[in-house]
Structure formats: structure tokens, C-alpha cells
Design a protein around this motif. Sequence first.
Motif, mmCIF file in Angstrom:
data_model
loop_
_atom_site.group_PDB
_atom_site.id
_atom_site.type_symbol
_atom_site.label_atom_id
_atom_site.label_comp_id
_atom_site.label_asym_id
_atom_site.label_seq_id
_atom_site.Cartn_x
_atom_site.Cartn_y
_atom_site.Cartn_z
ATOM 1 N N ASN A 27 3.963 -18.674 -40.088
ATOM 2 C CA ASN A 27 5.354 -19.117 -40.233
ATOM 3 C C ASN A 27 5.668 -20.073 -39.085
ATOM 4 O O ASN A 27 6.238 -19.686 -38.072
ATOM 5 C CB ASN A 27 6.304 -17.920 -40.204
ATOM 6 N N ARG A 28 5.264 -21.310 -39.235
ATOM 7 C CA ARG A 28 5.295 -22.262 -38.126
ATOM 8 C C ARG A 28 6.716 -22.736 -37.822
ATOM 9 O O ARG A 28 7.120 -23.839 -38.160
ATOM 10 C CB ARG A 28 4.368 -23.444 -38.416
ATOM 11 N N ASP A 29 7.426 -21.849 -37.169
ATOM 12 C CA ASP A 29 8.803 -22.100 -36.755
ATOM 13 C C ASP A 29 8.903 -21.687 -35.299
ATOM 14 O O ASP A 29 8.494 -20.573 -34.933
ATOM 15 C CB ASP A 29 9.766 -21.274 -37.626
ATOM 16 N N GLU A 30 9.419 -22.556 -34.462
ATOM 17 C CA GLU A 30 9.527 -22.253 -33.037
ATOM 18 C C GLU A 30 10.350 -20.993 -32.787
ATOM 19 O O GLU A 30 10.144 -20.288 -31.797
ATOM 20 C CB GLU A 30 10.141 -23.443 -32.299
ATOM 21 N N VAL A 31 11.273 -20.697 -33.680
ATOM 22 C CA VAL A 31 12.095 -19.492 -33.509
ATOM 23 C C VAL A 31 11.222 -18.245 -33.542
ATOM 24 O O VAL A 31 11.379 -17.338 -32.732
ATOM 25 C CB VAL A 31 13.181 -19.410 -34.606
ATOM 26 N N THR A 32 10.297 -18.183 -34.512
ATOM 27 C CA THR A 32 9.384 -17.044 -34.581
ATOM 28 C C THR A 32 8.071 -17.409 -33.900
ATOM 29 O O THR A 32 6.999 -17.471 -34.511
ATOM 30 C CB THR A 32 9.131 -16.625 -36.042
ATOM 31 N N SER A 33 8.162 -17.639 -32.616
ATOM 32 C CA SER A 33 7.024 -17.866 -31.741
ATOM 33 C C SER A 33 7.357 -17.145 -30.444
ATOM 34 O O SER A 33 8.517 -16.785 -30.209
ATOM 35 C CB SER A 33 6.825 -19.364 -31.482
ATOM 36 N N PRO A 34 6.396 -16.889 -29.582
ATOM 37 C CA PRO A 34 6.712 -16.194 -28.338
ATOM 38 C C PRO A 34 7.823 -16.865 -27.528
ATOM 39 O O PRO A 34 8.701 -16.195 -26.991
ATOM 40 C CB PRO A 34 5.375 -16.207 -27.583
ATOM 41 N N ARG A 35 7.811 -18.191 -27.467
ATOM 42 C CA ARG A 35 8.857 -18.891 -26.704
ATOM 43 C C ARG A 35 10.207 -18.749 -27.385
ATOM 44 O O ARG A 35 11.240 -18.597 -26.730
ATOM 45 C CB ARG A 35 8.485 -20.370 -26.544
ATOM 46 N N GLY A 36 10.206 -18.808 -28.716
ATOM 47 C CA GLY A 36 11.456 -18.624 -29.447
ATOM 48 C C GLY A 36 12.002 -17.220 -29.278
ATOM 49 O O GLY A 36 13.203 -17.029 -29.020
ATOM 50 N N PHE A 37 11.111 -16.217 -29.411
ATOM 51 C CA PHE A 37 11.529 -14.831 -29.192
ATOM 52 C C PHE A 37 12.103 -14.669 -27.788
ATOM 53 O O PHE A 37 13.123 -14.008 -27.581
ATOM 54 C CB PHE A 37 10.343 -13.882 -29.369
ATOM 55 N N LEU A 38 11.442 -15.291 -26.816
ATOM 56 C CA LEU A 38 11.847 -15.143 -25.423
ATOM 57 C C LEU A 38 13.244 -15.712 -25.188
ATOM 58 O O LEU A 38 14.085 -15.087 -24.525
ATOM 59 C CB LEU A 38 10.836 -15.838 -24.509
ATOM 60 N N ASP A 39 13.512 -16.870 -25.741
ATOM 61 C CA ASP A 39 14.850 -17.469 -25.586
ATOM 62 C C ASP A 39 15.923 -16.599 -26.231
ATOM 63 O O ASP A 39 17.011 -16.398 -25.674
ATOM 64 C CB ASP A 39 14.874 -18.872 -26.204
ATOM 65 N N LEU A 40 15.630 -16.077 -27.413
ATOM 66 C CA LEU A 40 16.604 -15.227 -28.101
ATOM 67 C C LEU A 40 16.789 -13.891 -27.375
ATOM 68 O O LEU A 40 17.912 -13.383 -27.291
ATOM 69 C CB LEU A 40 16.150 -14.985 -29.546
ATOM 70 N N LEU A 41 15.703 -13.343 -26.853
ATOM 71 C CA LEU A 41 15.793 -12.095 -26.094
ATOM 72 C C LEU A 41 16.647 -12.288 -24.849
ATOM 73 O O LEU A 41 17.466 -11.430 -24.490
ATOM 74 C CB LEU A 41 14.386 -11.621 -25.695
ATOM 75 N N ASN A 42 16.452 -13.428 -24.205
ATOM 76 C CA ASN A 42 17.240 -13.741 -23.014
ATOM 77 C C ASN A 42 18.722 -13.851 -23.361
ATOM 78 O O ASN A 42 19.599 -13.324 -22.658
ATOM 79 C CB ASN A 42 16.729 -15.044 -22.398
ATOM 80 N N ALA A 43 19.020 -14.524 -24.482
ATOM 81 C CA ALA A 43 20.410 -14.670 -24.924
ATOM 82 C C ALA A 43 21.007 -13.312 -25.273
ATOM 83 O O ALA A 43 22.178 -13.035 -24.971
ATOM 84 C CB ALA A 43 20.474 -15.606 -26.130
ATOM 85 N N TYR A 44 20.210 -12.447 -25.889
ATOM 86 C CA TYR A 44 20.699 -11.110 -26.244
ATOM 87 C C TYR A 44 20.987 -10.284 -24.995
ATOM 88 O O TYR A 44 22.022 -9.609 -24.896
ATOM 89 C CB TYR A 44 19.683 -10.406 -27.133
ATOM 90 N N GLN A 45 20.095 -10.365 -24.019
ATOM 91 C CA GLN A 45 20.290 -9.599 -22.792
ATOM 92 C C GLN A 45 21.499 -10.094 -22.002
ATOM 93 O O GLN A 45 22.165 -9.323 -21.305
ATOM 94 C CB GLN A 45 19.017 -9.651 -21.925
ATOM 95 N N ARG A 46 21.825 -11.391 -22.130
ATOM 96 C CA ARG A 46 23.010 -11.934 -21.460
ATOM 97 C C ARG A 46 24.291 -11.604 -22.213
ATOM 98 O O ARG A 46 25.392 -11.804 -21.698
ATOM 99 C CB ARG A 46 22.903 -13.462 -21.346
#
Length: 420
Positions: A27-46
Motif C-alpha cells: 500500500n504505497r502511501d506515505e501515511v501507511t509507512s513508518p515515517r507516516g505512522f511516526l508523524d501521526l503518532l506524534n500528533a496523537y501524543q500532542r
Amino acid sequence: MFQFNVTSDACVKCGKCIPVCTIHEVNRDEVTSPRGFLDLLNAYQRGDLELDKNAKNIFESCFLCTNCTDVCPNDLPVDMVIEQVRNDIRKKFGLAWYKKLAFFLLRNRNIMDVLARFGYMFQTCGFKMVEKQKSMYLRNFPIIKMDRLFPSLAKKTFLNSHPDVIHNGGKGKVGIFIGCLANYMYTDIGKALLEILKELQIDAYLIKQQKCCGAPQYFTGDFDSVDFLAKFNIEYIEGFKDELDAIIIPEATCSAMIKADYVHFFHDQPEWQSRAKAIAPHIFMATEYLEKKTNLAEILASKARKSEVVTYHDPCHARKMQGVWREPRNLISQNYTIKEMSDPNRCCGFGGVTMQTEKYRFAKAAGLPKAAMIKETGAEYVSAECSACRMQLGDAMHGQKVDVIFKNPIELIAKALREG
């Protein structure tokens, strides 16, 4: 409370994680990639990201294969934070009825035993049996809504088929934690392990009160079930760990869960984390213990060498989490020729309960390359010390008409002893 405070600033954007990411491959989408997960996780934690259905869909798309953490120069534990987010998702959205039912049964083995018995009696009514793979095929499964292969239920569970203690000569004493799939479906694994221990004259203790390790619940976010199961198993193992040489497990996921993930899970319960750490040195994958702690390799070397070819798949929870990959190969290679796949370390795509049901299309897509690699080797057998991988690869091979038999390395070793 989160164990890790992962920030997107900690990611150096080197991109090493992208080529090895299982979900990004299908599923070649930056959102579902480690970097995408990381950005979303960071936003969730904030507190900047709401856990809506879209976020739920994204966070449940990770296979938790740990490939990204394996190559990350900063060792960012993206997989572990996703596991914790999934607990929040479960609290907000609940669990599907079939997950609730499955997890209830895994907590209550007596009920599960009865239902498994009935399931064995009636499985031929709704499934087409595939004897060569000891599996059953079902068209248009209502939850997954796709054709697929499932492991068939055994007539009698492994734990209910043998006495509590099997005396083989007293040259050692090991406990066997068999795992749910090997207990209810792939029972030949346990039988083969008993054959090997008999050959080594090592007494086998079946520690029959064992419960599910909790891995399916952990990866799904059902932390209430994990808390119950982990505490029960820790307390149970504490009762006899000093009387046994080791507790051996012929399942990578179960072993990794008890040996490593229990420690992570109890990050906010210091007493239980300490107790989890105390039992960890007593836990071994079966091939790890047999190769390092016994003379099995020498015994196998004295047996006749076979012409059969085996290709070996490295389960994510074996090689990456426990560093176990040489041991099964060393034992198997005494009697068989091993031909490696082009990428034996690539995740097979099992990914847990959610991936196998609601996101089966991703699991199927991830399994196709592995099936092709297996076929390319020309091997008679494909082996991995993980029944989850067995279930996934069995389905992938069946779908691609790859005529290769799956055997746990324990089964191949017992076969060599039996026929040598």
C-alpha cells in the motif's frame, strides 16, 4: 500511559525503513509507512489528532513486523507505540463480536476445548479439506469475504492427548509451552517435540494449566485480556521455573510475547515488569534450546542424509526479536539440503487478527511474494518455527498453486530421527 514518547524530530528521515516496510510494499502511501505512522503518532501524543475512524484504519494497517525498528539508526519503537494506540482505539470503538468471542475462548481453555471438539466433528460440513497441508478451504468466508485456507482442527488437542509428565530418562527436564495454534490445530508439532525429547532422554513437562500467551490480544489492543493472561502465565511459570532446565516453545510469536513483550507491556506496573524479567531467561524457542543446550546436532549428523530440499522462512518474532535464525538452520542442515529464498527475512504478512480479517486484502498481497520465492527455490518443504507464518504462507501457497509442504523445523528434525 504511553511507554514511549516518540517524536517525529527523532526521525532523521534517512528512508531506510521504507524499502523494508511490509504495509508500504502493498500500500504505497506515505501515511501507511513508518515515517507516516511516526508523524501521526506524534500528533496523537500532542493531542492534535483525534482517534476517528480514519485514524483507526491507518493505525490498524501496520503489520507490526518490526522491520522498521530493525533498520532504524535511532531504534525508534514505532511498533510498540502503535500497539499502545490500538488499546486506545479498542477503548473508544470496542471490538468486533468475533474478536470478543475469540479472545473469550482463549481466556477460557475448558470451553475452547469443548468447542474445538465439536468443530473437529463438523468442520467437513462447511469446509473442503486439503489433507496435504492439513488445512481446510472455505469459499466466501462471511467475515473476510474472500476464499482462503484455514488450518483444520485436530481430533484432540495436544495438551489433552498426553500425560502431564513424560519421563524419558532424566537427563534433563523441560517444560513445554505449546501455543494455541499448535495445541488445537498443528498438533504434529508437539508430537514431534516429544519424539525429539525422548531421543535426548529429556523429561517433558506439559505444564497443562498454561493459557494463551496473549499475543493476538496484544496486537489487537485488548490490553485487559493481555493483563489477565500475562499475569496468570507469569505466576504459573514462577511456580516451577527453578525445578526445570527451561521452558521451551516451538512458536516464535508465543516465545517473543512471554520473553520480551511481557516486559514491555508491564512498563507501568513495576512489580509485574520485574517478575516478567525474572522468568525471561528461562524461556527458549525450541530449536534455540535444542541446538545450544543439547547434543541434538551431533545425533542428527550421525543419521542418514536425505535428498530432500528445505527452504527456511524467518518469522519476524524469531530473527528480529529474539535473534534466532541460525539454530533451526543448523539442525535442519544436518539431514536436509537448505536452499535459501531470495529474501528469507521478508515478513510473510500474517499481521494479527485484524489483518487476517478486516484487512485480509493486505495480508494476501503481502503473502504473494513469499509464495513466489518459495516456488522459485524448488524445495519440497518450507519451514518456519511459527504457526502464524504457517497459516499465512499455507494460504498464500494454496492461492498460487505452489505445491510445497509446510513443516515446523521440529517436525523435520523428528522426521530425520525417525527415518535415520
